[in-house]
Design a protein around this motif. Structure first.
Motif, PDB file in Angstrom:
ATOM      1  N   TYR A 175      36.767   9.421  12.511  1.00 34.04           N
ATOM      2  CA  TYR A 175      36.644   8.029  12.945  1.00 34.04           C
ATOM      3  C   TYR A 175      36.407   7.902  14.438  1.00 34.04           C
ATOM      4  O   TYR A 175      35.576   7.114  14.881  1.00 34.04           O
ATOM      5  N   TRP A 178      33.925   4.506  10.741  1.00 31.97           N
ATOM      6  CA  TRP A 178      34.906   3.434  10.970  1.00 31.97           C
ATOM      7  C   TRP A 178      34.734   2.341   9.918  1.00 31.97           C
ATOM      8  O   TRP A 178      35.697   1.853   9.345  1.00 31.97           O
ATOM      9  N   ILE A 233      38.572   0.364   9.013  1.00 27.11           N
ATOM     10  CA  ILE A 233      39.651   0.475   9.998  1.00 27.11           C
ATOM     11  C   ILE A 233      40.001  -0.892  10.591  1.00 27.11           C
ATOM     12  O   ILE A 233      41.181  -1.232  10.740  1.00 27.11           O
ATOM     13  N   LEU A 261      46.132   4.533  11.181  1.00 25.44           N
ATOM     14  CA  LEU A 261      44.983   4.421  10.276  1.00 25.44           C
ATOM     15  C   LEU A 261      43.983   5.567  10.415  1.00 25.44           C
ATOM     16  O   LEU A 261      43.246   5.856   9.470  1.00 25.44           O
ATOM     17  N   THR A 262      43.928   6.205  11.570  1.00 29.71           N
ATOM     18  CA  THR A 262      42.943   7.272  11.788  1.00 29.71           C
ATOM     19  C   THR A 262      43.565   8.667  11.768  1.00 29.71           C
ATOM     20  O   THR A 262      42.863   9.658  11.985  1.00 29.71           O
TER      21      THR A 262
END
Length: 340
Positions: free
Chosen positions: A155, A196, A201, A229-230
């Motif tokens: 990402y 992304w 995201i 989240l990443t």
């Protein structure tokens, strides 16, 4: 809320107006895109940040994208002047902040910290990657390497913050095991636009932030959420691209500044910024002063304290600099502002 890779922010709904200055004479493929998200308070840093990049990377073509809620007319005139003298492109996007108003904020962090979340959605289909920078970052070297990084299917590319003990603590507090392998600072992000979007995201970040009370470990708002989240899909890059230093460290008996000859991007973290009059004279702020002095804003005054927090910090720094009378005056203004 977006799901399945659908964009959370529709560009027609979130952007009120776009003002563009300049055009590129070379092939569009060679242009390097850099984005900022800022409100009126940090625009002073944003414009000098852009100027520093242009000064240090004269052989490269850039397009700068400033996402903001407002901008002074005099700054628009100066930005146009900078574009004409530097042969670059600057685009300013005026944001409708409705979708962001209910997100968590405090005295230090306004909703402008969430402007970075709309950037990836906005540029989907136009560019493959974009470099996001906080407005308190000054360039002191070639940053072209950031635009040729091998990100693969990750990402983002970012710089890990602090050390593995800190990563372990954030991993425990946030309940994400993969964060123990690295926790990044969100001030410098090389965003892989396509991945992304695939990972949705932005939509997931907004959902999490809107329900932040359900996540007790989140204290750094957007930065914590992006790390959550990443996690496991981040390329960690050298600290020379996000060398962090707080000018409040100058108050310590012994302060070691990490900025060195290899540093490319300096990140002035903390509440006191190099454009503040009470810290602008420190050696560590020299790089901001140098960039400002050769910019179209060279004659602009440094900003004086305006609120209780700034009066308090300014007083401390004045005492540290042996300016006792002015320090006492600032403490008086601090106490008066607290009473009011």
């Amino acid at each position: 809320m977006s799901t399945g890779g659908v964009m959370y922010f529709n560009r027609h709904e979130i952007i009120k107006e776009i003002i563009a200055f300049g055009s590129h004479s070379n092939k569009i493929e060679s242009v390097k895109h850099i984005a900022y998200g800022t409100d009126a308070r940090f625009l002073v840093g944003c414009k000098i940040s852009i100027s520093s990049i242009l000064q240090q990377n004269k052989e490269h073509d850039f397009c700068f994208h400033i996402f903001t809620d407002s901008i002074d007319k005099n700054d628009l005139i100066k930005i146009k002047e900078m574009v004409e003298t530097s042969s670059t492109v600057i685009k300013i996007y005026f944001i409708k902040t409705d979708k962001l108003e209910n997100l968590p904020k405090n005295k230090l962090w306004s909703i402008a910290i969430y402007y970075r979340l709309l950037i990836a959605d906005f540029f989907y289909g136009e560019v493959n990657r974009i470099l996001y920078l906080d407005s308190d970052i000054i360039c002191k070297g070639d940053i072209s390497e950031l635009f040729s990084l091998n990100i693969n299917n990750n990402y983002v590319a970012a710089v890990a913050e602090r050390n593995n003990e800190w990563w372990a603590k954030r991993s425990h507090d946030l309940g994400v095991s993969k964060i123990k392998d690295g926790y990044f600072n969100s001030g410098v992000l090389v965003i892989n636009i396509n991945e992304w979007k695939k990972g949705d995201i932005t939509g997931k970040a907004i959902l999490t932030l809107n329900n932040i009370k359900d996540f007790k470990g989140i204290i750094y708002y957007d930065q914590d959420v992006l790390n959550i989240l990443t996690a496991g899909s981040v390329v960690f890059i050298d600290k020379i691209f996000n060398t962090q230093y707080s000018l409040n460290y100058e108050l310590k008996t012994e302060s070691v500044c990490p900025i060195n000859e290899n540093t490319r991007l300096i990140h002035y973290i903390g509440p006191c910024k190099p454009w503040h009059s009470w810290v602008a004279m420190y050696d560590a702020a020299q790089f901001y002063r140098d960039a400002k002095e050769v910019s179209v804003w060279e004659n602009d005054r440094y900003i004086s304290p305006k609120n209780s927090m700034q009066y308090r910090y300014a007083a401390k720094h004045n005492f540290h600099q042996n300016k006792y009378v002015h320090g006492l005056f600032l403490y008086l203004k601090y106490f008066i502002s607290k009473l009011i």
